[in-house]
Design a protein around this motif. Sequence first.
Motif, PDB file in Angstrom:
ATOM      1  N   LEU A  93    -125.054   2.718  34.603  1.00 16.14           N
ATOM      2  CA  LEU A  93    -124.861   4.166  34.501  1.00 16.14           C
ATOM      3  C   LEU A  93    -125.968   4.828  33.680  1.00 16.14           C
ATOM      4  N   LEU A  94    -126.386   4.178  32.612  1.00 13.07           N
ATOM      5  CA  LEU A  94    -127.455   4.728  31.789  1.00 13.07           C
ATOM      6  C   LEU A  94    -128.777   4.768  32.566  1.00 13.07           C
ATOM      7  N   GLU A  95    -129.049   3.730  33.325  1.00  9.20           N
ATOM      8  CA  GLU A  95    -130.240   3.707  34.180  1.00  9.20           C
ATOM      9  C   GLU A  95    -130.187   4.840  35.200  1.00  9.20           C
ATOM     10  N   PHE A  96    -129.019   5.074  35.746  1.00 12.69           N
ATOM     11  CA  PHE A  96    -128.814   6.160  36.706  1.00 12.69           C
ATOM     12  C   PHE A  96    -129.129   7.506  36.056  1.00 12.69           C
ATOM     13  N   LEU A  97    -128.607   7.726  34.853  1.00 12.65           N
ATOM     14  CA  LEU A  97    -128.868   8.974  34.152  1.00 12.65           C
ATOM     15  C   LEU A  97    -130.357   9.138  33.858  1.00 12.65           C
ATOM     16  N   ASP A  98    -131.002   8.056  33.431  1.00  9.40           N
ATOM     17  CA  ASP A  98    -132.430   8.121  33.109  1.00  9.40           C
ATOM     18  C   ASP A  98    -133.271   8.492  34.329  1.00  9.40           C
ATOM     19  N   PHE A  99    -132.850   8.048  35.517  1.00  8.56           N
ATOM     20  CA  PHE A  99    -133.610   8.359  36.727  1.00  8.56           C
ATOM     21  C   PHE A  99    -133.722   9.874  36.927  1.00  8.56           C
ATOM     22  N   PHE A 100    -132.653  10.594  36.605  1.00  5.43           N
ATOM     23  CA  PHE A 100    -132.616  12.033  36.891  1.00  5.43           C
ATOM     24  C   PHE A 100    -132.943  12.894  35.672  1.00  5.43           C
ATOM     25  N   LYS A 101    -133.395  12.290  34.585  1.00  6.49           N
ATOM     26  CA  LYS A 101    -133.518  13.029  33.329  1.00  6.49           C
ATOM     27  C   LYS A 101    -134.482  14.208  33.398  1.00  6.49           C
ATOM     28  N   ASP A 102    -135.469  14.163  34.303  1.00  7.24           N
ATOM     29  CA  ASP A 102    -136.446  15.251  34.392  1.00  7.24           C
ATOM     30  C   ASP A 102    -136.165  16.226  35.530  1.00  7.24           C
ATOM     31  N   TYR A 103    -135.061  16.031  36.239  1.00  2.00           N
ATOM     32  CA  TYR A 103    -134.706  16.946  37.327  1.00  2.00           C
ATOM     33  C   TYR A 103    -133.992  18.180  36.752  1.00  2.00           C
ATOM     34  N   PRO A 104    -134.205  19.346  37.330  1.00  2.07           N
ATOM     35  CA  PRO A 104    -133.550  20.574  36.833  1.00  2.07           C
ATOM     36  C   PRO A 104    -132.123  20.704  37.380  1.00  2.07           C
ATOM     37  N   LEU A 105    -131.264  19.830  36.915  1.00  4.48           N
ATOM     38  CA  LEU A 105    -129.899  19.792  37.419  1.00  4.48           C
ATOM     39  C   LEU A 105    -128.988  20.724  36.630  1.00  4.48           C
ATOM     40  N   GLN A 106    -127.911  21.128  37.270  1.00  3.75           N
ATOM     41  CA  GLN A 106    -126.873  21.884  36.565  1.00  3.75           C
ATOM     42  C   GLN A 106    -126.083  20.955  35.650  1.00  3.75           C
ATOM     43  N   GLN A 107    -125.825  19.727  36.135  1.00  2.00           N
ATOM     44  CA  GLN A 107    -125.061  18.766  35.353  1.00  2.00           C
ATOM     45  C   GLN A 107    -125.070  17.420  36.052  1.00  2.00           C
ATOM     46  N   ILE A 108    -124.733  16.379  35.270  1.00  2.00           N
ATOM     47  CA  ILE A 108    -124.321  15.091  35.836  1.00  2.00           C
ATOM     48  C   ILE A 108    -122.941  14.790  35.276  1.00  2.00           C
ATOM     49  N   GLY A 109    -122.021  14.489  36.154  1.00  6.19           N
ATOM     50  CA  GLY A 109    -120.665  14.169  35.745  1.00  6.19           C
ATOM     51  C   GLY A 109    -120.306  12.751  36.148  1.00  6.19           C
ATOM     52  N   PHE A 110    -119.830  11.975  35.193  1.00  6.07           N
ATOM     53  CA  PHE A 110    -119.311  10.635  35.470  1.00  6.07           C
ATOM     54  C   PHE A 110    -117.799  10.733  35.570  1.00  6.07           C
ATOM     55  N   MET A 111    -117.261  10.228  36.677  1.00  6.97           N
ATOM     56  CA  MET A 111    -115.826  10.339  36.934  1.00  6.97           C
ATOM     57  C   MET A 111    -115.187   8.952  36.915  1.00  6.97           C
ATOM     58  N   HIS A 112    -114.218   8.780  36.035  1.00  6.70           N
ATOM     59  CA  HIS A 112    -113.459   7.543  36.073  1.00  6.70           C
ATOM     60  C   HIS A 112    -112.722   7.451  37.412  1.00  6.70           C
ATOM     61  N   SER A 113    -112.568   6.251  37.900  1.00  5.04           N
ATOM     62  CA  SER A 113    -111.996   6.049  39.231  1.00  5.04           C
ATOM     63  C   SER A 113    -110.637   6.730  39.361  1.00  5.04           C
ATOM     64  N   ASN A 114    -110.446   7.406  40.478  1.00  2.77           N
ATOM     65  CA  ASN A 114    -109.134   7.942  40.842  1.00  2.77           C
ATOM     66  C   ASN A 114    -108.468   6.946  41.774  1.00  2.77           C
ATOM     67  N   PHE A 115    -107.262   6.508  41.447  1.00 10.72           N
ATOM     68  CA  PHE A 115    -106.633   5.469  42.253  1.00 10.72           C
ATOM     69  C   PHE A 115    -105.119   5.534  42.078  1.00 10.72           C
ATOM     70  N   THR A 116    -104.419   5.021  43.072  1.00 16.07           N
ATOM     71  CA  THR A 116    -102.972   4.846  42.985  1.00 16.07           C
ATOM     72  C   THR A 116    -102.649   3.435  43.419  1.00 16.07           C
ATOM     73  N   GLU A 117    -102.167   2.621  42.498  1.00 18.78           N
ATOM     74  CA  GLU A 117    -101.764   1.261  42.841  1.00 18.78           C
ATOM     75  C   GLU A 117    -100.439   1.288  43.596  1.00 18.78           C
ATOM     76  N   GLN A 118    -100.169   0.236  44.358  1.00 18.14           N
ATOM     77  CA  GLN A 118     -98.945   0.189  45.143  1.00 18.14           C
ATOM     78  C   GLN A 118     -97.708   0.282  44.255  1.00 18.14           C
ATOM     79  N   ARG A 119     -97.749  -0.361  43.100  1.00 18.31           N
ATOM     80  CA  ARG A 119     -96.564  -0.333  42.227  1.00 18.31           C
ATOM     81  C   ARG A 119     -96.295   1.078  41.703  1.00 18.31           C
ATOM     82  N   ILE A 120     -97.348   1.854  41.511  1.00 18.98           N
ATOM     83  CA  ILE A 120     -97.160   3.237  41.071  1.00 18.98           C
ATOM     84  C   ILE A 120     -96.589   4.078  42.209  1.00 18.98           C
TER      85      ILE A 120
END
Length: 356
Positions: A186-213
């Motif tokens: 993830l840090l390598e990913f962020l470093d790749f885009f560090k000089d781009y004029p982005l609005q943001q980078i957002g890291f999202m924890h996985s969204n999931f529903t297990e069968q038991r839930i």
Amino acid sequence: MSVTTLKKINKKLLPNKYLFPPEWIILGVNNVCNLHCKMCDVGTKSLDTNFAQNLVGTHPINMPLPLIEQIIDQMVEHYPTSKLGYAFTEPLVYPHLEASLTYAAKKGIQTSVTTNALTLRQKAKIVAHSDIYISLDGPQDIHNEIRGHKKSFQKAVEGIEAVLAINPNATIGIFCVITEWNIGYLLEFLDFFKDYPLQQIGFMHSNFTEQRIADMHNEVWANSYPATASNVDEVNINNFDLEALWDEIAAIKSKQCKFPVSFSPEIASKEKLYEFYHQPEKKIGTMCNDVFTNIMIKSDGSVIPAHGRCYNLELGNMYEENLKQIWNGRVLAKFRSTLSKNGGLLPACSRCCSAF
């Protein structure tokens, strides 16, 4: 008293009589995707889940242009400050993208396009003046492996650069879902885009529903809001290296970037990180945010709450009712009230991004 405060009071005291307009009208403009993402039910062809059915279970495959124009006209009439989000399943392969974006611009409706960016270079002129949200999964080799396409990362970067060449002030946000395959990169990913004029980078924890839930949820809600397992077909939560992830989160938060970097949800401790992934029966958030801000319209005109991760609950159909009737309708009012009476979230909502 601010509008934000009034909205909070309305949600808490009278959720079934919500007085404010939607912030977003989300479009499921088609039900096809050109990638095969490992963490997505569409990509893994787990087509019996709520998530997959919300994204690919409708006909026609492409939303007719007259329907989108009707939606835009009704936004102008009833909700001119709302935004129109092209989100599912992959808007850049939608044949009426240019015509509908042009129509929205003519009518003064703000638009956004959420995309995997595989064909962004070819469509750069069409979307360069919309807000663009791009889903990427890590640096080149990691992303390409997760997406099942050996050049998908390279093509996305070409697309970003093509958009910026047309509109140097383009609003571009990049979002990365954290999975067992990209932890440590993830840090390598962020470093790749560090000089781009982005609005943001957002890291999202996985969204999931297990069968038991889903099973626990359905013991109470099977007849009204049935749940299914989702986004776990090829994902193994036990393979997430949470020790490494916690260290990487800390490293990312310590970096100085030209654009905002966020995590969803923001998790305050290693213990809470383990709870998020290994105790999904424990709710992290307190209230579904999106049920009061979004509705999603599918390609056949049917409308569901919030977005593709929500229950496959039909609120109405644009061929039979208008936006205002659906937004203030009985089905959505009951759902908002049910959520409120049950602490803001149902059991199967516990790891949905709308809860954070």
